[in-house]
Design a protein around this motif. Structure first.
Motif, PDB file in Angstrom:
ATOM      1  N   LEU A   1       0.820  -1.212   0.000  1.00  0.00           N
ATOM      2  CA  LEU A   1       0.000   0.000   0.000  1.00  0.00           C
ATOM      3  C   LEU A   1       0.856   1.265   0.000  1.00  0.00           C
ATOM      4  O   LEU A   1       1.833   1.365   0.729  1.00  0.00           O
ATOM      5  CB  LEU A   1      -0.928   0.032   1.209  1.00  0.00           C
ATOM      6  CG  LEU A   1      -2.027  -1.018   1.263  1.00  0.00           C
ATOM      7  CD1 LEU A   1      -2.799  -0.886   2.570  1.00  0.00           C
ATOM      8  CD2 LEU A   1      -2.958  -0.922   0.068  1.00  0.00           C
ATOM      9  N   GLU A   2       0.453   2.229  -0.814  1.00  0.00           N
ATOM     10  CA  GLU A   2       1.064   3.552  -0.769  1.00  0.00           C
ATOM     11  C   GLU A   2       0.426   4.382   0.334  1.00  0.00           C
ATOM     12  O   GLU A   2       1.092   5.172   0.991  1.00  0.00           O
ATOM     13  CB  GLU A   2       0.916   4.236  -2.127  1.00  0.00           C
ATOM     14  CG  GLU A   2       1.734   3.549  -3.209  1.00  0.00           C
ATOM     15  CD  GLU A   2       1.469   4.112  -4.599  1.00  0.00           C
ATOM     16  OE1 GLU A   2       0.654   5.051  -4.752  1.00  0.00           O
ATOM     17  OE2 GLU A   2       2.073   3.580  -5.548  1.00  0.00           O
ATOM     18  N   LYS A   3      -0.889   4.209   0.507  1.00  0.00           N
ATOM     19  CA  LYS A   3      -1.623   4.871   1.583  1.00  0.00           C
ATOM     20  C   LYS A   3      -2.541   3.848   2.225  1.00  0.00           C
ATOM     21  O   LYS A   3      -3.250   3.133   1.536  1.00  0.00           O
ATOM     22  CB  LYS A   3      -2.475   6.028   1.053  1.00  0.00           C
ATOM     23  CG  LYS A   3      -1.704   7.257   0.681  1.00  0.00           C
ATOM     24  CD  LYS A   3      -2.652   8.400   0.419  1.00  0.00           C
ATOM     25  CE  LYS A   3      -1.871   9.690   0.270  1.00  0.00           C
ATOM     26  NZ  LYS A   3      -2.779  10.830   0.142  1.00  0.00           N
ATOM     27  N   GLU A   4      -2.514   3.800   3.560  1.00  0.00           N
ATOM     28  CA  GLU A   4      -3.394   2.896   4.284  1.00  0.00           C
ATOM     29  C   GLU A   4      -4.567   3.667   4.872  1.00  0.00           C
ATOM     30  O   GLU A   4      -4.397   4.766   5.395  1.00  0.00           O
ATOM     31  CB  GLU A   4      -2.643   2.188   5.412  1.00  0.00           C
ATOM     32  CG  GLU A   4      -3.516   1.204   6.165  1.00  0.00           C
ATOM     33  CD  GLU A   4      -2.810   0.463   7.280  1.00  0.00           C
ATOM     34  OE1 GLU A   4      -3.508  -0.116   8.129  1.00  0.00           O
ATOM     35  OE2 GLU A   4      -1.555   0.486   7.319  1.00  0.00           O
TER      36      GLU A   4
ATOM     37  N   GLY B   1      -6.621   0.395   1.626  1.00  0.00           N
ATOM     38  CA  GLY B   1      -5.795   1.531   1.257  1.00  0.00           C
ATOM     39  C   GLY B   1      -5.741   1.667  -0.246  1.00  0.00           C
ATOM     40  O   GLY B   1      -6.667   1.221  -0.947  1.00  0.00           O
ATOM     41  N   SER B   2      -4.656   2.243  -0.717  1.00  0.00           N
ATOM     42  CA  SER B   2      -4.564   2.456  -2.164  1.00  0.00           C
ATOM     43  C   SER B   2      -3.137   2.274  -2.659  1.00  0.00           C
ATOM     44  O   SER B   2      -2.170   2.460  -1.926  1.00  0.00           O
ATOM     45  CB  SER B   2      -5.058   3.857  -2.526  1.00  0.00           C
ATOM     46  OG  SER B   2      -4.253   4.839  -1.891  1.00  0.00           O
ATOM     47  N   ILE B   3      -3.075   1.897  -3.908  1.00  0.00           N
ATOM     48  CA  ILE B   3      -1.838   1.885  -4.678  1.00  0.00           C
ATOM     49  C   ILE B   3      -2.152   2.703  -5.922  1.00  0.00           C
ATOM     50  O   ILE B   3      -2.996   2.309  -6.732  1.00  0.00           O
ATOM     51  CB  ILE B   3      -1.398   0.461  -5.068  1.00  0.00           C
ATOM     52  CG1 ILE B   3      -1.207  -0.414  -3.826  1.00  0.00           C
ATOM     53  CG2 ILE B   3      -0.121   0.515  -5.914  1.00  0.00           C
ATOM     54  CD1 ILE B   3      -0.986  -1.893  -4.139  1.00  0.00           C
ATOM     55  N   GLY B   4      -1.529   3.861  -6.041  1.00  0.00           N
ATOM     56  CA  GLY B   4      -1.878   4.752  -7.140  1.00  0.00           C
ATOM     57  C   GLY B   4      -3.342   5.130  -7.048  1.00  0.00           C
ATOM     58  O   GLY B   4      -3.824   5.537  -5.987  1.00  0.00           O
ATOM     59  N   ASP B   5      -4.081   4.953  -8.155  1.00  0.00           N
ATOM     60  CA  ASP B   5      -5.505   5.282  -8.203  1.00  0.00           C
ATOM     61  C   ASP B   5      -6.395   4.082  -7.931  1.00  0.00           C
ATOM     62  O   ASP B   5      -7.604   4.140  -8.175  1.00  0.00           O
ATOM     63  CB  ASP B   5      -5.859   5.846  -9.589  1.00  0.00           C
ATOM     64  CG  ASP B   5      -5.192   7.184  -9.855  1.00  0.00           C
ATOM     65  OD1 ASP B   5      -4.775   7.843  -8.884  1.00  0.00           O
ATOM     66  OD2 ASP B   5      -5.082   7.562 -11.038  1.00  0.00           O
ATOM     67  N   THR B   6      -5.824   2.988  -7.454  1.00  0.00           N
ATOM     68  CA  THR B   6      -6.589   1.763  -7.226  1.00  0.00           C
ATOM     69  C   THR B   6      -6.805   1.538  -5.737  1.00  0.00           C
ATOM     70  O   THR B   6      -5.859   1.565  -4.950  1.00  0.00           O
ATOM     71  CB  THR B   6      -5.853   0.541  -7.822  1.00  0.00           C
ATOM     72  OG1 THR B   6      -5.574   0.782  -9.200  1.00  0.00           O
ATOM     73  CG2 THR B   6      -6.685  -0.723  -7.698  1.00  0.00           C
ATOM     74  N   ALA B   7      -8.054   1.302  -5.366  1.00  0.00           N
ATOM     75  CA  ALA B   7      -8.402   0.963  -3.985  1.00  0.00           C
ATOM     76  C   ALA B   7      -8.121  -0.516  -3.765  1.00  0.00           C
ATOM     77  O   ALA B   7      -8.379  -1.346  -4.644  1.00  0.00           O
ATOM     78  CB  ALA B   7      -9.874   1.249  -3.728  1.00  0.00           C
ATOM     79  N   ILE B   8      -7.592  -0.832  -2.592  1.00  0.00           N
ATOM     80  CA  ILE B   8      -7.283  -2.218  -2.246  1.00  0.00           C
ATOM     81  C   ILE B   8      -7.937  -2.539  -0.906  1.00  0.00           C
ATOM     82  O   ILE B   8      -7.805  -1.762   0.052  1.00  0.00           O
ATOM     83  CB  ILE B   8      -5.758  -2.455  -2.090  1.00  0.00           C
ATOM     84  CG1 ILE B   8      -4.968  -1.866  -3.253  1.00  0.00           C
ATOM     85  CG2 ILE B   8      -5.455  -3.928  -1.851  1.00  0.00           C
ATOM     86  CD1 ILE B   8      -5.090  -2.602  -4.552  1.00  0.00           C
ATOM     87  N   PHE B   9      -8.629  -3.670  -0.851  1.00  0.00           N
ATOM     88  CA  PHE B   9      -9.220  -4.161   0.390  1.00  0.00           C
ATOM     89  C   PHE B   9      -8.774  -5.598   0.571  1.00  0.00           C
ATOM     90  O   PHE B   9      -8.766  -6.366  -0.387  1.00  0.00           O
ATOM     91  CB  PHE B   9     -10.752  -4.146   0.320  1.00  0.00           C
ATOM     92  CG  PHE B   9     -11.354  -2.782   0.131  1.00  0.00           C
ATOM     93  CD1 PHE B   9     -11.698  -2.001   1.226  1.00  0.00           C
ATOM     94  CD2 PHE B   9     -11.597  -2.297  -1.144  1.00  0.00           C
ATOM     95  CE1 PHE B   9     -12.267  -0.745   1.045  1.00  0.00           C
ATOM     96  CE2 PHE B   9     -12.159  -1.042  -1.326  1.00  0.00           C
ATOM     97  CZ  PHE B   9     -12.498  -0.268  -0.233  1.00  0.00           C
ATOM     98  N   ALA B  10      -8.426  -5.985   1.786  1.00  0.00           N
ATOM     99  CA  ALA B  10      -8.107  -7.378   2.102  1.00  0.00           C
ATOM    100  C   ALA B  10      -8.946  -7.788   3.302  1.00  0.00           C
ATOM    101  O   ALA B  10      -8.887  -7.155   4.360  1.00  0.00           O
ATOM    102  CB  ALA B  10      -6.623  -7.550   2.394  1.00  0.00           C
ATOM    103  N   LEU B  11      -9.735  -8.838   3.106  1.00  0.00           N
ATOM    104  CA  LEU B  11     -10.695  -9.298   4.108  1.00  0.00           C
ATOM    105  C   LEU B  11     -10.409 -10.740   4.505  1.00  0.00           C
ATOM    106  O   LEU B  11      -9.856 -11.500   3.712  1.00  0.00           O
ATOM    107  CB  LEU B  11     -12.118  -9.252   3.524  1.00  0.00           C
ATOM    108  CG  LEU B  11     -12.555  -7.984   2.808  1.00  0.00           C
ATOM    109  CD1 LEU B  11     -13.926  -8.182   2.185  1.00  0.00           C
ATOM    110  CD2 LEU B  11     -12.540  -6.822   3.772  1.00  0.00           C
ATOM    111  N   PRO B  12     -10.860 -11.132   5.687  1.00  0.00           N
ATOM    112  CA  PRO B  12     -10.798 -12.553   6.030  1.00  0.00           C
ATOM    113  C   PRO B  12     -11.636 -13.368   5.039  1.00  0.00           C
ATOM    114  O   PRO B  12     -12.484 -12.821   4.324  1.00  0.00           O
ATOM    115  CB  PRO B  12     -11.411 -12.607   7.432  1.00  0.00           C
ATOM    116  CG  PRO B  12     -11.205 -11.235   7.985  1.00  0.00           C
ATOM    117  CD  PRO B  12     -11.350 -10.321   6.794  1.00  0.00           C
ATOM    118  N   GLY B  13     -11.429 -14.662   5.037  1.00  0.00           N
ATOM    119  CA  GLY B  13     -12.107 -15.523   4.079  1.00  0.00           C
ATOM    120  C   GLY B  13     -13.462 -16.041   4.512  1.00  0.00           C
ATOM    121  O   GLY B  13     -14.182 -16.618   3.699  1.00  0.00           O
TER     122      GLY B  13
END
Length: 162
Positions: free
Chosen positions: A93-96, A124-136
């Motif tokens: 992540l670039e920004k959390e 958070g985000s990497i560049g202009d892309t939102a990233i989410f990580a969740l439990p399974g």
């Protein structure tokens, strides 16, 4: 004016981490897909093994695609030795979005007690892309999608586009 950059539809990618799941029995990935399809577009869906290098590679590949605004990962965020998603995503992540994980754990704790503390989540985000990580787990996915991600997603993407 504040929401002028918020898209009506967000182009999303779903990434399930599991050593055993297939698309036919990936309940959490299918739940994410079902919930997103109501108002958003699914542009990619993949299942990979719990492997940090593979996870990094897929996320990087998808971040570079202009057809993907947001990536939602599920699985591999717990405390077992095979759970690599949280740390891998955190390092990319670039920004959390610090409040995301905190709010997820607080709401999980309310629903399932202390077991909710074992389910790490991060956004958070990497560049202009939102990233989410969740439990399974499907319950964790339902909580995160309905209470946190879906209400926030268009505005988060709008903010990243500024």
């Amino acid at each position: 004016m504040h929401h002028i950059n918020d898209p009506d539809k967000v182009r999303t990618a779903i990434l399930t981490l599991s050593d055993t799941r297939t698309k036919s029995d990936d309940k959490s990935g299918q739940l994410i897909k079902t919930l997103l399809e109501i108002n958003h577009e699914i542009t990619a869906y993949k299942i990979i093994t719990d492997d940090a290098q593979l996870l990094s590679s897929v996320i990087q590949e998808w971040v570079e695609k202009s057809s993907i605004d947001a990536i939602i990962c599920n699985g591999g965020t717990g405390m077992s030795k095979r759970d690599i998603t949280y740390n891998t995503v955190a390092n990319m992540l670039e920004k959390e979005m610090h409040g995301f994980g905190e709010q997820f754990r607080q709401q999980s704790f309310t629903e399932v007690g202390t077991r909710g503390l074992l389910g790490n989540a991060i956004a958070g985000s990497i560049g202009d892309t939102a990233i989410f990580a969740l439990p399974g787990s499907s319950n964790a996915v339902s909580l995160a999608m309905n209470k946190l991600i879906l209400p926030l997603l268009p505005h988060f993407i709008g903010e990243l586009r500024k």
